[in-house]
Design an enzyme around this catalytic site. Structure first.
Site, PDB file in Angstrom:
ATOM      1  N   LYS A 245       0.835  -1.201   0.000  1.00 26.10           N
ATOM      2  CA  LYS A 245       0.000   0.000   0.000  1.00 26.10           C
ATOM      3  C   LYS A 245       0.871   1.252   0.000  1.00 26.10           C
ATOM      4  O   LYS A 245       0.586   2.225  -0.707  1.00 26.10           O
ATOM      5  CB  LYS A 245      -0.955  -0.008   1.198  1.00 26.10           C
ATOM      6  CG  LYS A 245      -1.804   1.255   1.252  1.00 26.10           C
ATOM      7  CD  LYS A 245      -3.259   1.048   1.415  1.00 26.10           C
ATOM      8  CE  LYS A 245      -4.018   2.358   1.305  1.00 26.10           C
ATOM      9  NZ  LYS A 245      -5.250   2.402   2.041  1.00 26.10           N
TER      10      LYS A 245
ATOM     11  N   HIS B  17     -18.596  -2.867  -4.392  1.00 20.53           N
ATOM     12  CA  HIS B  17     -19.360  -1.730  -3.859  1.00 20.53           C
ATOM     13  C   HIS B  17     -20.830  -1.845  -4.243  1.00 20.53           C
ATOM     14  O   HIS B  17     -21.721  -1.531  -3.443  1.00 20.53           O
ATOM     15  CB  HIS B  17     -18.802  -0.401  -4.393  1.00 20.53           C
ATOM     16  CG  HIS B  17     -17.566   0.050  -3.676  1.00 20.53           C
ATOM     17  ND1 HIS B  17     -16.568   0.757  -4.305  1.00 20.53           N
ATOM     18  CD2 HIS B  17     -17.179  -0.097  -2.391  1.00 20.53           C
ATOM     19  CE1 HIS B  17     -15.600   1.025  -3.427  1.00 20.53           C
ATOM     20  NE2 HIS B  17     -15.953   0.521  -2.261  1.00 20.53           N
TER      21      HIS B  17
HETATM   22  N1  LIG Z   1      -9.054   5.339   4.957  1.00 19.29           N
HETATM   23  C1  LIG Z   1      -8.899   4.336   4.133  1.00 19.29           C
HETATM   24  O1  LIG Z   1      -8.032   4.349   3.250  1.00 19.29           O
HETATM   25  C2  LIG Z   1      -9.778   3.139   4.295  1.00 19.29           C
HETATM   26  C3  LIG Z   1      -9.507   1.972   3.565  1.00 19.29           C
HETATM   27  C4  LIG Z   1     -10.325   0.866   3.760  1.00 19.29           C
HETATM   28  C5  LIG Z   1     -11.389   0.934   4.657  1.00 19.29           C
HETATM   29  N2  LIG Z   1     -11.639   2.076   5.334  1.00 19.29           N
HETATM   30  C6  LIG Z   1     -12.758   2.185   6.276  1.00 19.29           C
HETATM   31  O2  LIG Z   1     -12.529   1.291   7.358  1.00 19.29           O
HETATM   32  C7  LIG Z   1     -13.784   0.977   7.947  1.00 19.29           C
HETATM   33  C8  LIG Z   1     -13.826  -0.492   8.259  1.00 19.29           C
HETATM   34  O3  LIG Z   1     -12.791  -0.797   9.169  1.00 19.29           O
HETATM   35  P1  LIG Z   1     -12.753  -2.184   9.961  1.00 19.29           P
HETATM   36  O4  LIG Z   1     -12.979  -3.289   9.033  1.00 19.29           O
HETATM   37  O5  LIG Z   1     -11.523  -2.138  10.776  1.00 19.29           O
HETATM   38  O6  LIG Z   1     -14.070  -2.144  10.853  1.00 19.29           O
HETATM   39  P2  LIG Z   1     -14.476  -1.362  12.196  1.00 19.29           P
HETATM   40  O7  LIG Z   1     -13.540  -0.278  12.527  1.00 19.29           O
HETATM   41  O8  LIG Z   1     -15.894  -1.011  12.029  1.00 19.29           O
HETATM   42  O9  LIG Z   1     -14.311  -2.496  13.288  1.00 19.29           O
HETATM   43  C9  LIG Z   1     -15.078  -3.647  13.210  1.00 19.29           C
HETATM   44  C10 LIG Z   1     -15.419  -4.183  14.605  1.00 19.29           C
HETATM   45  O10 LIG Z   1     -14.260  -4.766  15.221  1.00 19.29           O
HETATM   46  C11 LIG Z   1     -14.125  -4.298  16.564  1.00 19.29           C
HETATM   47  N3  LIG Z   1     -12.710  -4.404  16.911  1.00 19.29           N
HETATM   48  C12 LIG Z   1     -11.724  -3.534  16.616  1.00 19.29           C
HETATM   49  N4  LIG Z   1     -10.540  -4.013  17.037  1.00 19.29           N
HETATM   50  C13 LIG Z   1     -10.789  -5.200  17.630  1.00 19.29           C
HETATM   51  C14 LIG Z   1      -9.960  -6.177  18.250  1.00 19.29           C
HETATM   52  N5  LIG Z   1      -8.628  -6.045  18.291  1.00 19.29           N
HETATM   53  N6  LIG Z   1     -10.554  -7.288  18.750  1.00 19.29           N
HETATM   54  C15 LIG Z   1     -11.900  -7.475  18.643  1.00 19.29           C
HETATM   55  N7  LIG Z   1     -12.728  -6.583  18.077  1.00 19.29           N
HETATM   56  C16 LIG Z   1     -12.170  -5.463  17.564  1.00 19.29           C
HETATM   57  C17 LIG Z   1     -14.686  -2.908  16.474  1.00 19.29           C
HETATM   58  O11 LIG Z   1     -15.013  -2.402  17.713  1.00 19.29           O
HETATM   59  C18 LIG Z   1     -15.898  -3.102  15.569  1.00 19.29           C
HETATM   60  O12 LIG Z   1     -16.990  -3.588  16.278  1.00 19.29           O
HETATM   61  C19 LIG Z   1     -14.854   1.412   6.966  1.00 19.29           C
HETATM   62  O13 LIG Z   1     -15.516   2.539   7.477  1.00 19.29           O
HETATM   63  C20 LIG Z   1     -14.072   1.763   5.710  1.00 19.29           C
HETATM   64  O14 LIG Z   1     -14.689   2.799   4.962  1.00 19.29           O
HETATM   65  C21 LIG Z   1     -10.856   3.173   5.173  1.00 19.29           C
END
Ligand SMILES: NC(=O)c1ccc[n+]([C@@H]2O[C@H](COP(=O)([O-])OP(=O)(O)OC[C@H]3O[C@@H](n4cnc5c(N)ncnc54)[C@H](O)[C@@H]3O)[C@@H](O)[C@H]2O)c1
Ligand SMILES: [Zn+2]
Length: 387
Positions: A237, A262
């Site tokens: 990345k 999407h």
């Molecule tokens: N900025 C970027 O370039 C970029 C790229 C890809 C995705 N995103 C964004 O990321 C988001 C998704 O992120 P995600 O998949 O991490 O989901 P999330 O942040 O929603 O987390 C998912 C769940 O996992 C829990 N969690 C977090 N850490 C944990 C741990 N260590 N142990 C157990 N549970 C834990 C959280 O509390 C939540 O309930 C989306 O909003 C997406 O748009 C951003």
């Protein structure tokens, strides 16, 4: 447990992302937090530190941050709901007001401790507060460590669309401790693994091989197995973001599997299909298009087999017209058809292949009839192993 290659234990790795406004220091692996602590402590020394997280993450891993908090002049905890609900403008406004009430200044620091949702919101909130204060990412999900924490994209959602309002604001540090991943539920591991498989397919054959060879341990949330996968995905990345900091060209590669992904995510909004799962289906579809343009069937079948190992939930029934409209609305749509990121082989992809709409429609119709099936229908029966 199945046979997998012995994994060499490697310590935390130091990576760096150069961007138009400076550098992000990235530490990844088991024990990354302890490794980065001296530099983080120096960064917060004498300043007010805002620690943005969710109740769940704080309960699971919050104790680890104690030495960082004690290095700051003072610490203020900011709490948001779990998951996507955190990425709301109302949450951002509440946090800005809490930060103002707590005496936040230009030299205050913020750390975002949680998954991609907390990271995206933390970047947005810190990027706007007093026109921008420094922040760091302490990502705790596989998706956030391998992907979301790197690249400076921040956003909140609007009812109109996800990630509708945001800005580029790069973190000063990203510290991705693989030990935090041990508590992740299977669905979160699966979502993150889809994006790492994507990274392997689009640009890193060795990463793909590693995921394939260690998939059981990865799905079990084994930090020692996850660490090298996160390191490789983060490297990939970084390379792409450095080449294209604000998404004009190469960064589009990261959309592999996302054009249909999407659309599936939006069309299945009221079902339980998660982002990573939708992208997994998007990837399976893209393999079919790619095979028509020269991706060897054996390569495509290897990717399909690995995606199926994740154990995807069934695709809900979705109308082809609705999917078509959603795809055409995608930011990457062009007049001649739709642009697709297509793998040429595992580890190599073309970034913007235009495919005529009738061809997509025909392939999509076949795909929806059996999305998990072989990538190519052969006259003599199935083209790949019966998975
Ligand atoms: N900025 C970027 O370039 C970029 C790229 C890809 C995705 N995103 C964004 O990321 C988001 C998704 O992120 P995600 O998949 O991490 O989901 P999330 O942040 O929603 O987390 C998912 C769940 O996992 C829990 N969690 C977090 N850490 C944990 C741990 N260590 N142990 C157990 N549970 C834990 C959280 O509390 C939540 O309930 C989306 O909003 C997406 O748009 C951003
Ligand atoms: Zn994605």
């Amino acid at each position: 447990m199945s046979q997998v290659p012995v994994l060499e234990k490697v310590g935390p790795q130091h990576l760096e992302l150069r961007h138009p406004r400076g550098r992000t220091r990235i530490t990844v692996g088991c024990g990354a937090f302890a490794e980065a602590l001296p530099a983080l402590a120096e960064w917060v020394a004498g300043r007010r530190l805002f620690v943005l997280s969710t109740g769940g993450v704080r309960e699971l891993h919050g104790a680890a941050l104690a030495p960082l908090c004690s290095a700051a002049a003072s610490t203020v905890d900011l709490e948001v709901p779990e998951g996507e609900a955190a990425k709301a403008i109302g949450q951002a406004e509440r946090l800005w007001r809490e930060m103002a009430a707590a005496g936040g200044k230009r030299d205050s620091r913020l750390v975002a401790f949680g998954g991609g949702s907390v990271g995206d919101l933390g970047g947005f909130v810190s990027g706007c507060f007093l026109r921008g204060i420094e922040f760091s990412q302490l990502p705790t999900t596989l998706l956030a460590q391998a992907d979301a924490s790197i690249g400076g994209k921040t956003a909140v959602d609007l009812p109109e669309a996800k990630n509708f309002v945001g800005l580029f604001h790069h973190p000063r540090f990203v510290v991705s401790d693989a030990r935090w991943l041990a508590s992740l539920p299977l669905e979160e591991l699966r979502s993150g693994l889809v994006e790492t498989i994507k990274m392997g397919v689009l640009g890193d054959r060795e990463l793909f091989d590693r995921i394939e060879a260690t998939i059981d341990r990865l799905l079990a949330g084994d930090p020692e197995a996850l660490a090298p996968v996160v390191v490789a995905a983060a490297r990939g990345k970084i390379e792409i973001v450095e080449a294209d900091p604000e998404e004009g060209g190469r960064r589009r590669l990261l959309n592999l599997g996302h054009t249909l992904g999407h659309a599936l995510e939006a069309a299945a909004a009221y079902s339980d299909l998660r982002h990573g799962e939708a992208v997994a289906y998007g990837l399976l579809f893209v393999l079919r298009l790619a095979v028509r343009r020269g991706l060897p069937v054996a390569e495509a079948e290897r990717v399909r087999a690995l995606v199926l190992r994740l154990g995807l939930p069934p695709l809900p029934f979705l109308g082809i017209q609705a999917l078509f409209e959603l795809m055409s609305r995608d930011k990457k749509a062009i007049e001649a058809g739709l642009r697709w990121v297509l793998p040429r082989q595992i580890g190599e992809a073309d970034e913007a292949v235009a495919i005529p709409l009738p061809e997509i429609e025909e392939e999509l119709r076949r795909f929806l009839a059996g999305p998990l099936g072989p990538v190519q229908e052969s006259a003599g029966g199935r083209a790949g192993p019966d998975l």
